[in-house]
Enzyme design. Structure first.
Site, mmCIF file in Angstrom:
data_model
loop_
_atom_site.group_PDB
_atom_site.id
_atom_site.type_symbol
_atom_site.label_atom_id
_atom_site.label_comp_id
_atom_site.label_asym_id
_atom_site.label_seq_id
_atom_site.Cartn_x
_atom_site.Cartn_y
_atom_site.Cartn_z
ATOM 1 C CD GLU A 269 -25.788 28.874 16.315
ATOM 2 O OE1 GLU A 269 -26.237 29.324 17.394
ATOM 3 O OE2 GLU A 269 -25.406 29.608 15.388
ATOM 4 C CE LYS B 51 -27.323 19.645 15.586
ATOM 5 N NZ LYS B 51 -27.018 18.415 14.865
ATOM 6 C CE1 TYR C 182 -29.755 23.006 15.059
ATOM 7 C CE2 TYR C 182 -27.898 24.394 15.667
ATOM 8 C CZ TYR C 182 -28.433 23.398 14.881
ATOM 9 O OH TYR C 182 -27.659 22.803 13.927
ATOM 10 C CB THR D 90 -24.023 22.969 15.375
ATOM 11 O OG1 THR D 90 -24.123 24.326 14.943
ATOM 12 C CG2 THR D 90 -24.669 22.868 16.741
#
Length: 188
Positions: A131, A157, A153, A129
């Site tokens: 992110e 990841k 998160y 991601t």
């Protein structure tokens, strides 16, 4: 006929990927978590397809992932399973880390064991991601942009991203990451 195993098949991306692979004449197995009420809004149409099968497994249970591999005997595994809400990762950071980070480690380890036991090679794709970039140090980002995750998160990841790289380099596995940015469809 090629065979694919998709984690997170009931989600937006997983269901679209299943449709795509079925059109390419794959046999597709989709992993879903055990629950008292199935969430097959995005995949109800797949139940009628002869080359599509649901398997119950969980990213927090390595043995169930290994059993899913033994059942599906896949050529390719696509990991799209995740606790996918960045905001929720602040209220459930342990679960987010367990599924999005350690879950990928469990799946990689299950694939490694499966390959050792069967002599087969499995191609693995991890849905990473944007992110992981978090606090953007350059915009737009590119492959050389440093990671700077700003949420549980993103951190989970990023752990998964590095585990995929580590397993590829340490064990010679076919394992790759795709870094996905925000995207939408009617199935979101």
């Amino acid at each position: 006929m090629k065979t694919a195993l998709i984690t997170g098949v009931n989600g937006m991306d997983g269901s679209h990927l299943a449709d795509f692979l079925l059109k390419k004449d794959y046999e597709v197995y989709g992993i879903e978590r055990r629950s008292s009420q199935k969430n097959r809004i995005n995949t109800a149409h797949l139940e009628r397809h002869d080359n599509f099968h649901f398997i119950t497994a969980d990213m927090t249970d390595q043995n169930s992932l290994y059993r899913a591999l033994r059942t599906a005997e896949p050529d390719e595994v696509y990991n799209l399973a995740a606790q996918s809400f960045v905001g929720s990762s602040w209220t459930i950071p342990k679960q987010t880390s367990d599924v999005n980070g350690l879950g990928v480690l469990r799946l990689l380890e299950a694939i490694r064991e499966y390959e050792q036991d069967t002599g087969e090679t499995v191609k693995f794709y991890q849905a990473s991601t944007s992110e992981m970039f978090g606090k953007m140090v350059e915009n737009p980002s590119k492959e050389t942009t440093p990671f700077y995750p700003r949420s549980p998160y993103g951190v989970a990841k990023l752990y998964a991203y590095w585990m995929v790289k580590n397993y590829r380099e340490s064990y010679g596995m076919f394992a790759c990451n795709g870094i996905l940015f925000n995207h939408e469809s009617e199935r979101r």
